[in-house]
Design a protein around this motif. Structure first.
Motif, PDB file in Angstrom:
ATOM      1  N   GLU A 164     -19.733  37.771 -26.454  1.00  0.00           N
ATOM      2  CA  GLU A 164     -19.705  36.642 -27.366  1.00  0.00           C
ATOM      3  C   GLU A 164     -18.347  35.948 -27.308  1.00  0.00           C
ATOM      4  OE1 GLU A 164     -20.873  38.392 -31.135  1.00  0.00           O
ATOM      5  OE2 GLU A 164     -22.963  37.861 -30.719  1.00  0.00           O
ATOM      6  N   TRP A 209     -16.439  39.997 -28.856  1.00  0.00           N
ATOM      7  CA  TRP A 209     -17.258  41.164 -29.159  1.00  0.00           C
ATOM      8  C   TRP A 209     -18.419  41.243 -28.178  1.00  0.00           C
ATOM      9  CZ3 TRP A 209     -17.378  44.423 -33.851  1.00  0.00           C
ATOM     10  CH2 TRP A 209     -16.184  44.337 -34.579  1.00  0.00           C
ATOM     11  N   ARG A 250     -22.366  42.040 -27.907  1.00  0.00           N
ATOM     12  CA  ARG A 250     -23.581  42.143 -28.716  1.00  0.00           C
ATOM     13  C   ARG A 250     -24.686  42.830 -27.917  1.00  0.00           C
ATOM     14  NH1 ARG A 250     -25.651  40.495 -33.288  1.00  0.00           N
ATOM     15  NH2 ARG A 250     -23.782  39.281 -33.782  1.00  0.00           N
ATOM     16  N   GLU A 301     -25.080  46.677 -33.840  1.00  0.00           N
ATOM     17  CA  GLU A 301     -25.622  45.526 -33.126  1.00  0.00           C
ATOM     18  C   GLU A 301     -24.581  44.874 -32.232  1.00  0.00           C
ATOM     19  OE1 GLU A 301     -28.788  44.635 -32.847  1.00  0.00           O
ATOM     20  OE2 GLU A 301     -29.086  46.487 -33.980  1.00  0.00           O
ATOM     21  N   ARG A 302     -23.291  45.119 -32.523  1.00  0.00           N
ATOM     22  CA  ARG A 302     -22.239  44.641 -31.638  1.00  0.00           C
ATOM     23  C   ARG A 302     -21.019  45.539 -31.793  1.00  0.00           C
ATOM     24  NH1 ARG A 302     -19.261  39.184 -33.252  1.00  0.00           N
ATOM     25  NH2 ARG A 302     -18.402  39.750 -35.270  1.00  0.00           N
TER      26      ARG A 302
END
Length: 548
Positions: free
Chosen positions: A227, A231, A233, A246-247
């Motif tokens: 992202e 991060w 994801r 989720e990340r």
């Protein structure tokens, strides 16, 4: 292997055991079956209840557990055979591989050293499996509790059985490698086929993760996308999870390390601070490779906990799947962009249609209404009646145009009843609006994926719009032919046609739009026309089943 062992006398029973070993292991090319049968023969020849076979991984310099047999009443102790052993970890194994002959290991030394399988004192014979100068692996034949001296006769027979099964082991290893390469090719083909057939991105990524597990023997795979805030994801996970989040941050993870460095990260001994998510099994082996689109890294693909650890073949395989994942993510991004542009283009077309037809008709309605009012004030009742008739006809025409535009925005029958029914409704609307004779012919009707039906419908709609606006045709025929692996759409009119050399101008008559829609559906679009000879639009789409 030393001559002293090879030349030891062999009893009839032991000779028979060796012969059975040679005959049985040569009947299959499946490596696990060859090793299991070899372990049985070595256990029987040496006279112990347990035998485990480790194969040498030359690249990692470690022994990997591949087979194990034990008598029903055998107690291996508190532990299990580890998946990996260092060749230098146990003295008798180290010497057996160096000398290429069986080496015994008995208490008290074995109580500490020679207990790779289970715990406690063991009487073990390390039997190298060699072929010429090549070391293939080692068999560990041992017992617990009962004293074993592994005399010269037992070691001689063990050496001879190992020598007898070694060619079968080598052949099975070669066969396994060929089968793995073939499976890898088939797996990549499955991914490529899914892409060509327009399967949803989530399903394609799930195929990537699943095939990566199947080919490497890992127990879990996770696919990350990078992202803008740095991060990672999670896009897809299969099997055991690397993370339950989720990340995850790029800066504080091994998956992020592969993204930062731009190279694969492989560790078969991760830091102790890598417990499994939600209290699950800890991460014992990890391989992460970056995903690239041209020179840009857009994410990472990670697999975990392969028994025995990962190697360079796994890096190559996961790298291939990461490439496919990256291509599909980029393809999905471009497709979404193209769909947004198509929506904008469609809105602009409908706005033009609205202006050219409905808006003009409504303007005419107001003029006829004003004219009728003026005629009535002047006492010209016949003229007023004429203007009112024109007003009614114009209003009815505007209603038909509006209904057609609403239908084009979202044909409700398409998703409910399919392409053929939607086209029949569209042709009926064309007939009612223009008086053009229409004919729909359908062969072997069947449903297609909704996105494909939508694209084919829009192509037919664009072709029919061209017929209405430009062709001055009397008759138009729409043919749809379905088969097991393809669908063909043809729109043919008997109009004035046009010069094909002048047509391919950007946006001219919607030809580029039709070609782009056909490509999104996984097919091709051809237009055939000549002045005075009518026009034919042909679309061919592959609809092969989405499995091997």
């Amino acid at each position: 292997m030393s001559e002293s062992l090879i030349q030891q006398p062999v009893t009839p029973n032991r000779a028979e055991a060796m012969l059975r070993a040679v005959q049985s292991v040569g009947r299959t090319l499946e490596l696990d079956a060859v090793l299991s049968r070899s372990a049985e023969m070595l256990s029987a020849a040496v006279g112990v209840p347990h035998c485990a076979i480790y194969l040498l991984d030359p690249e990692q310099g470690v022994l990997l557990h591949r087979a194990e047999v034990a008598a029903p009443d055998f107690n291996a102790g508190a532990g299990e055979c580890p998946q990996r052993l260092s060749a230098d970890q146990v003295r008798c194994i180290r010497e057996a591989l160096a000398r290429k002959e069986p080496v015994p290991c008995t208490p008290p030394e074995a109580a500490v050293e020679a207990a790779p399988c289970g715990a406690g004192p063991a009487y073990m014979l390390a039997i190298p499996i060699t072929l010429g100068e090549d070391v293939l692996g080692v068999a560990l034949a041992y017992d617990r509790g009962s004293a074993r001296d592994f005399d010269a006769g037992a070691r001689a027979l063990a050496a001879q059985v190992a020598a007898a099964v070694a060619p079968a082991v080598k052949n099975a290893q070669t066969y396994e490698e060929i089968a793995r390469r073939l499976a890898e090719s088939h797996s990549l083909q499955r991914v490529a086929t899914a892409v060509l057939q327009g399967i949803a991105l989530a399903d394609i990524l799930n195929i990537v993760c699943t095939e990566a597990l199947r080919l490497t023997g890992a127990v879990g795979s996770t696919l990350f996308t990078l992202e803008e805030d740095g991060w990672l994801r999670v896009l897809c996970r299969t099997g055991a999870a690397l993370t339950d989040q989720e990340r995850i941050p790029q800066q504080a993870s091994l998956a992020g390390l592969a993204v930062q460095r731009g190279v694969p990260v492989l560790t078969n001994d991760p830091p102790s601070q890598m417990p499994g998510p939600n209290g699950g099994s800890p991460v014992s082996a990890l391989l992460t490779v970056p995903m690239r689109v041209e020179s840009a890294i857009i994410g990472a693909l990670a697999v975990i906990n392969k028994p025995g650890g990962f190697n360079s073949d796994d890096v190559r395989i996961i790298g291939s799947f990461a490439d496919h994942a990256a291509v599909n993510i980029e393809y999905a991004r471009l497709r979404r962009q193209a769909e947004r542009l198509a929506i904008i283009e469609e809105r602009q077309r409908l706005a033009r249609e609205l202006h050219d037809s409905v808006t003009q008709s409504l303007y005419s309605v107001t003029l006829y209404a004003d004219a009728a009012a003026m005629a009535l004030r002047a006492g010209r009742t016949e003229a007023a009646a004429d203007n009112l008739r024109e007003l009614r006809d114009t209003a009815q025409s505007a209603m038909r145009d509006m209904r057609l535009l609403i239908f084009e925005l979202h044909p409700p029958v398409l998703e409910k009843e399919g392409l053929a029914s939607a086209l029949q409704a569209r042709l009926a609307a064309v007939e009612a609006r223009t008086g053009l004779e229409t004919d729909l012919r359908v062969e072997n009707e069947q449903r297609l994926p909704v996105p494909v039906e939508q694209e084919l419908y829009r192509i037919a709609q664009e072709a029919l719009n061209n017929v209405e606006k430009h062709a001055r045709a009397h008759h138009v025929t729409v043919n749809i032919r379905f088969s097991n692996d393809a669908a063909r759409l043809e729109v043919r009119d008997d109009g004035v046609g046009f010069d094909m050399q002048a047509a391919p101008q950007p946006g001219g008559m919607g030809l580029r739009s039709m070609a782009e829609r056909a490509a999104r559906a996984g097919g091709t679009c051809e237009v055939d026309s000549r002045p005075g000879g009518g026009t034919c639009v042909r679309v061919h789409v592959r609809t092969q089943e989405r499995h091997d």
